[in-house]
Design an enzyme around this catalytic site. Structure first.
Site, short mmCIF file in Angstrom:
data_model
loop_
_atom_site.label_atom_id
_atom_site.label_comp_id
_atom_site.label_asym_id
_atom_site.label_seq_id
_atom_site.Cartn_x
_atom_site.Cartn_y
_atom_site.Cartn_z
N GLY A 52 11.98 1.34 2.30
CA GLY A 52 11.34 0.04 2.01
C GLY A 52 9.92 0.07 1.69
O GLY A 52 9.60 1.08 0.94
N LYS A 53 8.95 -0.82 2.00
CA LYS A 53 7.56 -0.73 1.49
C LYS A 53 6.97 -0.82 2.71
O LYS A 53 6.98 -1.47 3.73
CB LYS A 53 7.50 -2.06 0.63
CG LYS A 53 8.38 -1.88 -0.55
CD LYS A 53 8.10 -3.13 -1.63
CE LYS A 53 8.79 -3.18 -2.78
NZ LYS A 53 8.88 -4.32 -3.72
N VAL A 54 5.38 -0.63 2.52
CA VAL A 54 4.37 -0.67 3.54
C VAL A 54 3.31 -1.54 2.96
O VAL A 54 3.00 -1.40 1.77
CB VAL A 54 3.72 0.72 3.79
CG1 VAL A 54 2.70 0.52 4.79
CG2 VAL A 54 4.90 1.75 4.33
N ASP A 79 6.41 17.61 9.11
CA ASP A 79 5.97 17.45 7.75
C ASP A 79 4.60 16.94 7.68
O ASP A 79 3.96 16.11 7.29
CB ASP A 79 6.94 16.16 6.96
CG ASP A 79 6.45 16.06 5.58
OD1 ASP A 79 6.21 17.16 5.06
OD2 ASP A 79 6.78 15.04 5.12
N LYS A 109 5.25 -1.63 8.12
CA LYS A 109 6.24 -0.99 7.47
C LYS A 109 7.60 -2.07 7.33
O LYS A 109 8.15 -2.22 8.64
CB LYS A 109 6.40 0.41 8.06
CG LYS A 109 7.58 1.09 7.55
CD LYS A 109 7.73 2.54 8.24
CE LYS A 109 8.65 3.56 7.53
NZ LYS A 109 8.97 4.68 8.44
N SER A 167 12.23 5.32 0.26
CA SER A 167 13.57 5.01 0.25
C SER A 167 13.89 3.88 1.62
O SER A 167 14.82 3.21 1.63
CB SER A 167 14.32 6.29 0.66
OG SER A 167 13.92 6.87 2.00
N ILE A 170 0.89 -1.29 0.11
CA ILE A 170 0.07 0.02 -0.08
C ILE A 170 0.83 1.08 0.08
O ILE A 170 0.34 2.42 -0.05
CB ILE A 170 -0.95 0.10 1.16
CG1 ILE A 170 -0.22 -0.12 2.51
CG2 ILE A 170 -1.99 -0.92 1.07
CD1 ILE A 170 -0.95 -0.07 3.75
N GLY A 171 2.10 1.02 -0.02
CA GLY A 171 3.02 2.28 -0.18
C GLY A 171 4.56 1.91 -0.37
O GLY A 171 4.86 0.80 0.22
N SER A 172 5.39 2.73 -0.45
CA SER A 172 6.79 2.51 -0.64
C SER A 172 7.62 3.70 -0.53
O SER A 172 7.06 4.95 -0.47
CB SER A 172 7.11 1.86 -1.94
OG SER A 172 6.96 2.79 -2.89
#
EC number: 2.7.11.1
Length: 618
Positions: A475-477, A588, A490, A473, A469-471
């Site tokens: 790694g990936k989620v 952020d 994560k 620097s 569902i996401g990525s």
């Protein structure tokens, strides 16, 4: 000329004084050990010394496991002068030492019992007898700071200038421990203020090093005036010591009272008092020396090619001190010592990144080179400050120097050759920097494992991975399942880049997330900590997706009430973070990091990562 890189942080005098200090600590421990009597035995002894009848029947050969005779015990367990007199008349020797090395007189002095001291002396106890460490009874009285005991001993003829095993007189000890009244008493009985210890140290050296102004003044009084410029075996004068340890009041006293102090004198290493103040970051002392004595010391180099400015850069933790020295307009920021190294070299070598940035911002030239004096004259080994930082593994400074590299230099911005060298390039991580990083990472992981509550510890086998569902620097989620819950996972890549590693960010993120508990902040479920190759952070899964996805991908239109709900929930989450004992700033806060449980329904959740959180001190 000495090699700067091999400059010792401790002198021979420092090492010796450390051993002296330890020896006196051991002396006190041994005395205390002699005073320890088993409770049952202590009660019996008190009964003996509390009853004339019981005392008359006591076995004169009685002694404890520590070798304490009745004479020793009389000084510890409530005996009186009559008991002392009787025991000595019956032949008990006052010279007998305990297993720890002390006579009855030593123990009576340590207990500060003037009556027993007098009785022992009248009975023939040797006032000059030495025990453990070559210590007399007067030394013991001085160590303990017992004024009355010291007075009795001196009244009975104790040698005021006798030296122990380290050649310290009672006056040395009084000056070292700061016993002002005992010092005054010793001076009254003619103590020599200029007698030298084992390494040439005088009582004034010790008082100056320890910061005892009143004792320094006593030692400087007329009639027993100490030599204010006396040097120890390494040519230190008292001003060196008080400057090094930051005793501003003594520095001011020595310099302002017409004592003919030589403020620019050097020790065997070429250090002035100003050098030592700067090596140890004593800003106020450095200012005092310059304001009273002028700037002569600023131009003097020690045997390691360092001026006081270099010394301040070696210390590196006081930019105000460095700025003050530069403001004197005596030393240029790019001043090179005899071996060519600058203040920037010193700061780079010791890893003072904030000072490095200050120096670069103020015109320090990173291209100046230093030569290794340990090489023979036929070999030329010139090194820039970058090479010094690289050698010590300060990779963050190497990266900073890349940023400040002069535009006219032809080398690529991410590679450096050594001027005058063979053109070989350096890049980060450096060998030592990599070792430091790996060591720190292992320590961080071990601390995290130990500190993280057990219910947050997860095994990778407990996690079922579904779709990505996401990525980024890192790694990936993934969306997945853990402990019968739908979760977000994560998954970290265990690689290192630049000078900041994923391990560092992982540890930082877990250590913070595990402490958070608020309905408007995504809930932490746990983490896999066994191995960097298995690092994963598991959190609550938010089904509604991000606000960014809602607005720009799904093209949903929010009514005013939904907007207010989202804004209020975000504000609640931020308020919670800001009001923690150690506040957290979300650096952020954007639409991608605000997640919705369901469309237009609260709660809305703040998502934090190692990149977006910033801790503030309480």
């Amino acid at each position: 000329m000495g090699n700067y890189k091999s400059r010792p942080t401790q002198t021979c005098t420092d090492e010796w004084k450390k051993k002296v200090s330890e020896s006196y600590v051991i002396t006190i421990e041994r005395l205390e050990d002699d005073l320890k009597i088993k409770e049952k035995e202590l009660t019996e002894l008190r009964n003996i010394f509390g009853s004339d009848e019981a005392f008359s029947k006591v076995n004169l050969n009685y002694h404890t496991e520590n070798g304490l005779s009745l004479l020793h015990l009389c000084c510890i367990c409530g005996g009186n002068k009559s008991h002392i007199r009787t025991l000595m008349l019956k032949g008990l020797r006052p010279s007998r030492l305990t297993r720890n090395g002390f006579t009855a007189l030593h123990l009576a002095v340590y207990k500060d019992n003037a009556e027993l001291i007098t009785s022992l002396l009248h009975g023939g106890a040797d006032i000059q007898q030495v025990g453990y460490g070559g210590l007399t009874a007067l030394h013991i009285a001085t160590i303990a700071g017992h004024l009355e005991a010291a007075d009795v001993l001196l009244q009975h003829g104790a040698n005021v200038n006798i030296q122990d095993a380290v050649f310290f007189t009672p006056l040395h000890i009084a000056a070292y421990y700061g016993h002002e009244q005992v010092t005054r008493l010793l001076l009254k009985f003619g103590a020599d203020v200029n007698v030298s210890g084992e390494v040439g140290d005088r009582p004034l050296h010790l008082a100056s090093a320890k910061g005892f102004l009143n004792i320094a003044k006593l030692l400087m009084e007329e009639g027993s005036k100490a030599d204010v410029n006396a040097q120890d075996n390494e040519d230190h004068v008292p001003l060196h010591f008080c400057s090094r340890f930051g005793h501003h009041d003594i520095v001011k006293y020595l310099l302002q009272n017409d004592l003919e102090v030589q403020p620019h004198v050097v020790n065997i290493y070429g250090d002035t008092p100003l050098h030592l103040a700067c090596y140890n970051g004593k800003f106020e002392v450095a200012k005092e020396i310059i304001q009273i004595s002028g700037t002569e010391s600023l131009t003097k180099e020690n045997i390691f090619s360092e001026t006081a400015f270099h010394s301040a850069c070696t210390y590196g933790k006081s930019i105000d001190l460095v700025k003050f020295l530069l403001d004197q307009n005596v030393i240029n920021i790019n001043h090179q010592g005899r071996d060519g190294h600058t203040g920037l070299h010193s700061a780079c070598y010791h890893g003072h990144i904030h000072l490095v940035q200050f120096l670069l911002d103020n015109g320090a030239d990173m291209n100046l080179v230093a030569c290794d004096p340990s090489r023979s004259s036929g070999e030329k080994d010139e090194q820039t400050c970058l090479m010094w930082a690289y050698e010590k593994g300060h990779d963050a400074i190497v990266t900073l120097l890349k940023h400040y590299k002069r535009p006219q230099d032809e080398l690529p911005c991410n590679e450096y050759s050594q001027p005058g060298g063979d053109g070989s390039y350096v890049s980060v991580p450096s060998p030592l920097g990599k070792i430091k990083s790996m060591t720190k990472e292992k320590a961080d992981i071990l601390l995290l494992r130990a500190g993280l509550p057990s219910h947050f510890h997860l095994q990778l086998s407990e996690i079922e991975f579904h779709e990505i569902i996401g990525s980024g620097s890192f790694g990936k989620v993934y969306k997945g399942r853990c402990r019968n819950k739908i979760v977000a996972i994560k998954r970290y890549r265990a690689n290192t880049y630049c000078s900041k590693s994923d391990v560092d960010m992982f540890c930082r993120e877990v250590s913070i997330l595990c402490q958070l508990n608020h309905p408007c902040v995504i809930q932490f479920v746990g983490a896999c900590l066994n191995d960097p190759s298995q690092f994963a952070i598991v959190t609550q899964y938010i089904s509604g997706g991000s606000l960014f996805s809602l607005l720009h991908e799904q093209k949903r239109i929010l009514d005013l009430q939904s907007k207010l709900i989202i804004a209020v929930d975000v504000a609640r989450g931020m308020e919670y973070l800001h009001n923690l004992t150690q506040p957290i700033i979300h650096r952020d806060l954007n639409r991608s990091l605000k997640y919705l449980s369901a469309f237009c329904c609260c709660p809305n959740h703040l998502f934090l990562t190692a990149h977006t959180i910033y801790l503030l001190a309480p």
